[in-house]
Design a protein around this motif. Structure first.
Motif, PDB file in Angstrom:
ATOM      1  N   ILE A  26      70.479  71.781  71.320  1.00  0.00           N
ATOM      2  CA  ILE A  26      70.292  71.970  72.765  1.00  0.00           C
ATOM      3  C   ILE A  26      69.003  71.247  73.197  1.00  0.00           C
ATOM      4  O   ILE A  26      68.112  71.009  72.379  1.00  0.00           O
ATOM      5  CB  ILE A  26      70.193  73.464  73.151  1.00  0.00           C
ATOM      6  N   SER A  27      68.971  70.917  74.478  1.00  0.00           N
ATOM      7  CA  SER A  27      67.759  70.279  74.997  1.00  0.00           C
ATOM      8  C   SER A  27      66.640  71.293  75.115  1.00  0.00           C
ATOM      9  O   SER A  27      65.486  71.013  74.802  1.00  0.00           O
ATOM     10  CB  SER A  27      68.015  69.669  76.376  1.00  0.00           C
ATOM     11  N   LYS A  28      66.994  72.480  75.605  1.00  0.00           N
ATOM     12  CA  LYS A  28      65.991  73.518  75.778  1.00  0.00           C
ATOM     13  C   LYS A  28      66.672  74.872  75.961  1.00  0.00           C
ATOM     14  O   LYS A  28      67.785  74.947  76.482  1.00  0.00           O
ATOM     15  CB  LYS A  28      65.120  73.195  77.011  1.00  0.00           C
ATOM     16  N   GLY A  29      66.007  75.920  75.505  1.00  0.00           N
ATOM     17  CA  GLY A  29      66.547  77.272  75.639  1.00  0.00           C
ATOM     18  C   GLY A  29      65.723  78.107  76.606  1.00  0.00           C
ATOM     19  O   GLY A  29      64.514  77.886  76.756  1.00  0.00           O
ATOM     20  N   PHE A  30      66.381  79.036  77.265  1.00  0.00           N
ATOM     21  CA  PHE A  30      65.716  79.884  78.260  1.00  0.00           C
ATOM     22  C   PHE A  30      66.121  81.339  78.064  1.00  0.00           C
ATOM     23  O   PHE A  30      67.291  81.625  77.791  1.00  0.00           O
ATOM     24  CB  PHE A  30      66.142  79.484  79.672  1.00  0.00           C
ATOM     25  N   THR A  31      65.166  82.244  78.219  1.00  0.00           N
ATOM     26  CA  THR A  31      65.546  83.659  78.274  1.00  0.00           C
ATOM     27  C   THR A  31      65.822  84.030  79.730  1.00  0.00           C
ATOM     28  O   THR A  31      66.434  85.052  80.008  1.00  0.00           O
ATOM     29  CB  THR A  31      64.424  84.568  77.723  1.00  0.00           C
ATOM     30  N   GLU A  32      65.382  83.197  80.633  1.00  0.00           N
ATOM     31  CA  GLU A  32      65.549  83.415  82.071  1.00  0.00           C
ATOM     32  C   GLU A  32      66.626  82.461  82.595  1.00  0.00           C
ATOM     33  O   GLU A  32      66.400  81.250  82.707  1.00  0.00           O
ATOM     34  CB  GLU A  32      64.203  83.139  82.749  1.00  0.00           C
ATOM     35  N   ALA A  33      67.816  83.006  82.889  1.00  0.00           N
ATOM     36  CA  ALA A  33      68.961  82.161  83.230  1.00  0.00           C
ATOM     37  C   ALA A  33      68.777  81.353  84.518  1.00  0.00           C
ATOM     38  O   ALA A  33      69.337  80.263  84.662  1.00  0.00           O
ATOM     39  CB  ALA A  33      70.219  83.020  83.354  1.00  0.00           C
ATOM     40  N   SER A  34      67.991  81.884  85.450  1.00  0.00           N
ATOM     41  CA  SER A  34      67.918  81.234  86.775  1.00  0.00           C
ATOM     42  C   SER A  34      67.498  79.767  86.691  1.00  0.00           C
ATOM     43  O   SER A  34      67.942  78.947  87.491  1.00  0.00           O
ATOM     44  CB  SER A  34      66.953  82.009  87.673  1.00  0.00           C
ATOM     45  N   ILE A  35      66.662  79.461  85.696  1.00  0.00           N
ATOM     46  CA  ILE A  35      66.144  78.079  85.624  1.00  0.00           C
ATOM     47  C   ILE A  35      67.249  77.052  85.301  1.00  0.00           C
ATOM     48  O   ILE A  35      67.508  76.150  86.099  1.00  0.00           O
ATOM     49  CB  ILE A  35      64.983  77.994  84.610  1.00  0.00           C
ATOM     50  N   PRO A  36      67.953  77.179  84.170  1.00  0.00           N
ATOM     51  CA  PRO A  36      68.974  76.163  83.875  1.00  0.00           C
ATOM     52  C   PRO A  36      70.194  76.251  84.795  1.00  0.00           C
ATOM     53  O   PRO A  36      70.829  75.221  85.075  1.00  0.00           O
ATOM     54  CB  PRO A  36      69.360  76.465  82.427  1.00  0.00           C
TER      55      PRO A  36
END
Lengths: 284, 284
Positions: B54-64
């Motif tokens: 993956i390019s980047k992971g987030f715990t906060e869905a709103s960003i991606p």
């Protein structure tokens, strides 16, 4: 004990179906003096002779039996008993006889009760097979790492037992497991017959719907053995009636417990039963 | 329809478990502009970022979500519905959302009922998996040649449906099969849930005996999926209660028929049932 000198022995395989054919193939690894085969079907014998897997095939058992040190009987249980009775006079003095039938108590008892004093019989059951039957599907690979159960009884000569064990190891199987014939039939009802009953029942549950495109690995695996040899398996199940009925009842009760938990939306019990199953399965 | 230009798209995978992780891996074959991931576990995200999957992971869905053209939700059914509700404001205008939950009627109905007008949702269910869960076991190989069910409803845009189908083919799956959500849940009760119930019941039938050395391929195959994720599967079974209860009853009746034939020593009926099962199994 010294290593048996397979190089000086003649071995006869009776029945060139999937198991007998595979046996004949794998026996070549032991480099015995000769591998003979007996079958009722002369065209199969001719075909197998051509492959070089056996030295020669016979429809008349009396000829190869007279010089065979080891006889491996790979035909249906009832026929195996009949074969020994019919050919009792022809076995070589001191020969070792073994079989591969999926049930042992009756076969072992009946063969032992008629056996000549000089002969030895050790019942055997390779846990190896395929969904297709006949020599065309035979392969020595089916024995590689396979479990193999043998069922000596009081009076089985130690020497015969060891010879069968070396033979089995020579095929590529694991160290054979010794057990009493009645114990064998009890266990096999659970570990082999019940899964076949389940596979058939599951397949029969799918009705006429074209489920083929919708199945995942779980259905595919659970029904793999539904392609069994119905003739052989109906005989095996009926001959082990009491044991398989008991296993079916235990299994049905376990299905009922899961059903009840689902019906009552009892997630804790359901999860516990699934976890218990998972822990059991992890052990092997 | 033109081929979708995945190269210009950003895709978010929600949940990096076995399926989500495998999805992220396989998505790389489509060479999308970016693959984002959302997970509650930041250490998994870090680990997967390092692999380059993956390019980047987030715990906060709103960003991606704000820049994602496609969102693939790979978490438990109830959580999938909750995820869409909680993040409804963040999805990019016109985004396509799909999921991978093993049950469809409730998920599709609940998500569709809250969806913004500009968004599309197409329910999906890859018939792919493993006995082990978590990203550690993820592999793009699980999709190779796998069946994949999708469940459009009235109002599903044709364009969205085609896009999902291209995406699925791009993973290496077969041409996805379209069906109504309720039909999906009916069929899956038979082809996936029932085999899991059977595997658990069979495993629980083996009691404390050390059956490991006595099992042949039939028991091994029939119990393979007993190592299921008990948390997930208890949820799936309870949410599809009526369908799975019906399938359990049909199956139990088929077991009973075989049991009766054995108990009555009715070889003809028994053989017929086994043959019928074999014919069914040969078809796939």
């Amino acid at each position: 004990m010294e290593e048996p000198d397979f190089g000086s022995m003649e071995i006869t395989v009776v029945g060139l179906g999937l198991i007998g054919g595979s046996f004949a193939m794998a026996l070549n690894k032991l480099k015995p003096k000769r591998i003979w085969a007996v079958d009722v079907n002369s065209s199969v014998l001719e075909q197998v002779e051509k492959t070089g897997v056996i030295s020669k095939g016979f429809t008349e058992a009396s000829i190869p039996l007279q010089s065979s040190d080891i006889v491996v009987i790979c035909i249906y249980p009832e026929l195996a008993v009949q074969f020994v009775k019919d050919n009792l006079a022809y076995f070589k003095n001191g020969a070792l006889i073994t079989d591969t039938a999926g049930l042992k108590e009756q076969v072992v008892q009946e063969i032992s009760s008629v056996l000549r004093e000089d002969l030895s019989f050790v019942g055997g059951h390779p846990l190896a097979g395929k969904e297709s039957s006949g020599f065309a599907y035979a392969s020595e690979e089916i024995f590689r790492g396979a479990n193999y159960l043998i069922t000596p009884i009081d009076g089985t000569k130690n020497e015969s037992l060891r010879l069968v064990e070396r033979l089995i190891l020579g095929l590529g199987c694991r160290q054979p497991i010794r057990m009493e014939p009645h114990k064998h039939d009890e266990i096999i009802a659970l570990t082999s017959q019940l899964p076949h009953v389940i596979a058939a029942a599951l397949m029969n549950s799918s009705g006429s719907e074209d489920t083929g495109s919708f199945v995942g690995g779980s259905f595919r695996d659970a029904t793999r053995v539904a392609r069994m040899n119905a003739e052989l398996w109906s005989e095996l199940l009926l001959e082990n009636k009491d044991n398989i009925l008991e296993q079916i009842d235990v299994f049905t009760e376990n299905v009922r417990l899961i059903r009840t938990a689902i019906a009552e939306k009892d997630q804790n019990s359901l999860k516990e039963m699934l976890e218990n199953a998972g822990r059991g399965r992890e052990k092997f």
